[in-house]
Design a protein around this motif. Structure first.
Motif, PDB file in Angstrom:
ATOM      1  N   VAL A  11     -35.387 -18.894  41.052  1.00  0.00           N
ATOM      2  CA  VAL A  11     -36.360 -19.921  41.428  1.00  0.00           C
ATOM      3  C   VAL A  11     -35.686 -21.262  41.688  1.00  0.00           C
ATOM      4  O   VAL A  11     -36.309 -22.181  42.214  1.00  0.00           O
ATOM      5  CB  VAL A  11     -37.433 -20.082  40.326  1.00  0.00           C
ATOM      6  CG1 VAL A  11     -38.241 -18.807  40.175  1.00  0.00           C
ATOM      7  CG2 VAL A  11     -36.793 -20.470  38.986  1.00  0.00           C
ATOM      8  N   ALA A  12     -34.413 -21.395  41.294  1.00  0.00           N
ATOM      9  CA  ALA A  12     -33.650 -22.633  41.496  1.00  0.00           C
ATOM     10  C   ALA A  12     -32.430 -22.323  42.363  1.00  0.00           C
ATOM     11  O   ALA A  12     -31.355 -22.010  41.847  1.00  0.00           O
ATOM     12  CB  ALA A  12     -33.235 -23.239  40.158  1.00  0.00           C
ATOM     13  N   ARG A  13     -32.604 -22.355  43.668  1.00  0.00           N
ATOM     14  CA  ARG A  13     -31.488 -22.134  44.585  1.00  0.00           C
ATOM     15  C   ARG A  13     -30.461 -23.252  44.419  1.00  0.00           C
ATOM     16  O   ARG A  13     -30.859 -24.410  44.235  1.00  0.00           O
ATOM     17  CB  ARG A  13     -32.016 -22.103  46.029  1.00  0.00           C
ATOM     18  CG  ARG A  13     -30.959 -21.780  47.083  1.00  0.00           C
ATOM     19  CD  ARG A  13     -31.558 -21.862  48.474  1.00  0.00           C
ATOM     20  NE  ARG A  13     -30.584 -21.528  49.499  1.00  0.00           N
ATOM     21  CZ  ARG A  13     -29.728 -22.408  50.025  1.00  0.00           C
ATOM     22  NH1 ARG A  13     -29.763 -23.675  49.622  1.00  0.00           N
ATOM     23  NH2 ARG A  13     -28.866 -22.041  50.948  1.00  0.00           N
ATOM     24  N   PRO A  14     -29.143 -22.998  44.439  1.00  0.00           N
ATOM     25  CA  PRO A  14     -28.463 -21.760  44.784  1.00  0.00           C
ATOM     26  C   PRO A  14     -28.060 -20.896  43.601  1.00  0.00           C
ATOM     27  O   PRO A  14     -27.117 -20.106  43.718  1.00  0.00           O
ATOM     28  CB  PRO A  14     -27.225 -22.282  45.515  1.00  0.00           C
ATOM     29  CG  PRO A  14     -26.871 -23.522  44.748  1.00  0.00           C
ATOM     30  CD  PRO A  14     -28.190 -24.119  44.330  1.00  0.00           C
ATOM     31  N   LEU A  15     -28.693 -21.048  42.461  1.00  0.00           N
ATOM     32  CA  LEU A  15     -28.370 -20.233  41.298  1.00  0.00           C
ATOM     33  C   LEU A  15     -28.926 -18.827  41.487  1.00  0.00           C
ATOM     34  O   LEU A  15     -30.056 -18.649  41.925  1.00  0.00           O
ATOM     35  CB  LEU A  15     -28.952 -20.851  40.023  1.00  0.00           C
ATOM     36  CG  LEU A  15     -28.572 -22.315  39.727  1.00  0.00           C
ATOM     37  CD1 LEU A  15     -29.182 -22.754  38.409  1.00  0.00           C
ATOM     38  CD2 LEU A  15     -27.065 -22.489  39.707  1.00  0.00           C
ATOM     39  N   THR A  16     -28.114 -17.830  41.144  1.00  0.00           N
ATOM     40  CA  THR A  16     -28.596 -16.461  41.230  1.00  0.00           C
ATOM     41  C   THR A  16     -29.559 -16.186  40.072  1.00  0.00           C
ATOM     42  O   THR A  16     -29.572 -16.901  39.060  1.00  0.00           O
ATOM     43  CB  THR A  16     -27.443 -15.450  41.150  1.00  0.00           C
ATOM     44  OG1 THR A  16     -26.831 -15.524  39.851  1.00  0.00           O
ATOM     45  CG2 THR A  16     -26.403 -15.738  42.215  1.00  0.00           C
ATOM     46  N   ARG A  17     -30.352 -15.149  40.245  1.00  0.00           N
ATOM     47  CA  ARG A  17     -31.316 -14.797  39.201  1.00  0.00           C
ATOM     48  C   ARG A  17     -30.597 -14.381  37.921  1.00  0.00           C
ATOM     49  O   ARG A  17     -31.035 -14.699  36.815  1.00  0.00           O
ATOM     50  CB  ARG A  17     -32.224 -13.666  39.694  1.00  0.00           C
ATOM     51  CG  ARG A  17     -33.431 -13.454  38.808  1.00  0.00           C
ATOM     52  CD  ARG A  17     -34.522 -12.701  39.549  1.00  0.00           C
ATOM     53  NE  ARG A  17     -35.727 -12.674  38.728  1.00  0.00           N
ATOM     54  CZ  ARG A  17     -36.139 -11.608  38.053  1.00  0.00           C
ATOM     55  NH1 ARG A  17     -35.457 -10.490  38.109  1.00  0.00           N
ATOM     56  NH2 ARG A  17     -37.236 -11.654  37.326  1.00  0.00           N
ATOM     57  N   THR A  18     -29.485 -13.665  38.064  1.00  0.00           N
ATOM     58  CA  THR A  18     -28.712 -13.248  36.885  1.00  0.00           C
ATOM     59  C   THR A  18     -28.169 -14.456  36.138  1.00  0.00           C
ATOM     60  O   THR A  18     -28.258 -14.544  34.904  1.00  0.00           O
ATOM     61  CB  THR A  18     -27.551 -12.332  37.305  1.00  0.00           C
ATOM     62  OG1 THR A  18     -28.069 -11.185  37.984  1.00  0.00           O
ATOM     63  CG2 THR A  18     -26.757 -11.878  36.089  1.00  0.00           C
ATOM     64  N   TYR A  19     -27.611 -15.414  36.886  1.00  0.00           N
ATOM     65  CA  TYR A  19     -27.034 -16.619  36.278  1.00  0.00           C
ATOM     66  C   TYR A  19     -28.094 -17.417  35.529  1.00  0.00           C
ATOM     67  O   TYR A  19     -27.901 -17.804  34.366  1.00  0.00           O
ATOM     68  CB  TYR A  19     -26.397 -17.462  37.383  1.00  0.00           C
ATOM     69  CG  TYR A  19     -25.699 -18.714  36.919  1.00  0.00           C
ATOM     70  CD1 TYR A  19     -24.403 -18.662  36.420  1.00  0.00           C
ATOM     71  CD2 TYR A  19     -26.325 -19.958  37.000  1.00  0.00           C
ATOM     72  CE1 TYR A  19     -23.749 -19.818  36.014  1.00  0.00           C
ATOM     73  CE2 TYR A  19     -25.680 -21.114  36.600  1.00  0.00           C
ATOM     74  CZ  TYR A  19     -24.388 -21.039  36.104  1.00  0.00           C
ATOM     75  OH  TYR A  19     -23.751 -22.181  35.695  1.00  0.00           O
ATOM     76  N   LEU A  20     -29.241 -17.648  36.178  1.00  0.00           N
ATOM     77  CA  LEU A  20     -30.301 -18.423  35.535  1.00  0.00           C
ATOM     78  C   LEU A  20     -30.905 -17.668  34.355  1.00  0.00           C
ATOM     79  O   LEU A  20     -31.243 -18.281  33.331  1.00  0.00           O
ATOM     80  CB  LEU A  20     -31.391 -18.762  36.551  1.00  0.00           C
ATOM     81  CG  LEU A  20     -32.497 -19.692  36.056  1.00  0.00           C
ATOM     82  CD1 LEU A  20     -31.928 -21.040  35.623  1.00  0.00           C
ATOM     83  CD2 LEU A  20     -33.565 -19.910  37.137  1.00  0.00           C
ATOM     84  N   SER A  21     -31.005 -16.353  34.455  1.00  0.00           N
ATOM     85  CA  SER A  21     -31.542 -15.559  33.351  1.00  0.00           C
ATOM     86  C   SER A  21     -30.639 -15.651  32.130  1.00  0.00           C
ATOM     87  O   SER A  21     -31.118 -15.750  30.995  1.00  0.00           O
ATOM     88  CB  SER A  21     -31.713 -14.102  33.783  1.00  0.00           C
ATOM     89  OG  SER A  21     -32.666 -13.980  34.821  1.00  0.00           O
ATOM     90  N   LEU A  22     -29.318 -15.634  32.346  1.00  0.00           N
ATOM     91  CA  LEU A  22     -28.390 -15.780  31.231  1.00  0.00           C
ATOM     92  C   LEU A  22     -28.518 -17.154  30.581  1.00  0.00           C
ATOM     93  O   LEU A  22     -28.465 -17.290  29.354  1.00  0.00           O
ATOM     94  CB  LEU A  22     -26.953 -15.553  31.713  1.00  0.00           C
ATOM     95  CG  LEU A  22     -26.586 -14.108  32.085  1.00  0.00           C
ATOM     96  CD1 LEU A  22     -25.170 -14.059  32.665  1.00  0.00           C
ATOM     97  CD2 LEU A  22     -26.687 -13.207  30.852  1.00  0.00           C
TER      98      LEU A  22
END
Length: 263
Positions: free
Chosen positions: A160-171
């Motif tokens: 939901v926060a580009r350019p962060l990947t979903r995996t990165y933000l989930s961690l």
């Protein structure tokens, strides 16, 4: 001879952009006052003041990141490097803010449970070492997007926060929740610690849950809506943890004061 302009049109200014600019300015100003006051006052060298200075510096960087995001979004043509710069700076500042805030909670726990021995020179050295490790870790984590952990080439993997990947933000969000749970176990029986953590959790829980559940196709409006209370955390931190402190408040009146009582 007629010259043609190829400059792309900038997006129109929105209410979210205005809120971003105002909140970034307030956050940066508030925390700059806190950091400058603590660093310029020799009497404010207890472990808690080192932690408050670290917290203020982290929130100051968050305010700067918000202002840069505003400039790159509405005043200057956005690019990949500007997105990576602002996202990396935000991740670094928010990681350092979280760890510094947990350090403040730990400091209050130790000051209450080890009142006779806490606050010595050894405690200050340990606090300084801890903060050095915190900022090194925050910089390493924040460098993730610039080092290649982003979704600029794979839009489907964006969070939901580009350019962060979903995996990165989930961690990141998962780590936040884990740290809060661990700290809550430490804060049992201390009403002040519970209050400190409750304010922080109330500010960051909406975005953390949204970061875990949402993806690139999620409505941007929800992302902005959950970031509003998160930005409010950086606005509240100086008021809750620094400006309410008696020693910091009376610096202008009594610059030579060496008392370290906390509210």
């Amino acid at each position: 001879m007629q010259e043609s302009s190829t400059q792309p049109e900038l997006p129109p200014l929105t209410i979210w952009g205005v809120a971003l600019c105002i909140s970034g300015t307030l956050i940066a100003t508030e925390n700059a006052i806190v950091v400058t006051t603590i660093l310029a006052t020799p009497s404010l060298r207890a472990p808690v003041f080192l932690l408050l200075a670290s917290l203020g510096l982290a929130d100051l960087l968050a305010g700067v990141a918000l202002l840069l995001h505003f400039l790159f979004r509405f005043c200057v043509e956005p690019s990949d490097w500007s997105d990576l710069l602002t996202s990396g700076l935000l991740v670094t500042s928010l990681t350092a803010s979280l760890c510094s805030l947990m350090g403040v909670a730990l400091d209050r726990y130790l000051s209450l449970s080890h009142a006779l021995t806490y606050g010595s020179g050894q405690s200050r050295r340990r606090a300084a070492t801890l903060l050095l490790l915190v900022w090194l870790g925050a910089c390493v984590i924040g460098a993730g997007p610039a080092m290649g952990w982003h979704c600029l080439q794979e839009p489907n993997s964006c969070s939901v926060a580009r350019p962060l990947t979903r995996t990165y933000l989930s961690l990141l969000c998962g780590g936040f929740l884990m740290i809060v749970v661990v700290t809550l176990q430490l804060g049992k029986g201390f009403s002040r610690l519970i209050l400190v953590l409750s304010v922080f959790v109330g500010c960051w829980m909406p975005f953390s849950l949204w970061g875990l559940l949402g993806d690139a196709s999620s409505p941007p409006l929800y992302t902005y809506a959950t970031l509003v209370p998160a930005a409010g955390s950086s606005l509240l931190n100086p008021i809750l943890y620094s400006l309410r402190n008696k020693d910091i408040r009376k610096i202008n009146l009594f610059p030579d004061s060496d008392q370290t009582k906390l509210i």
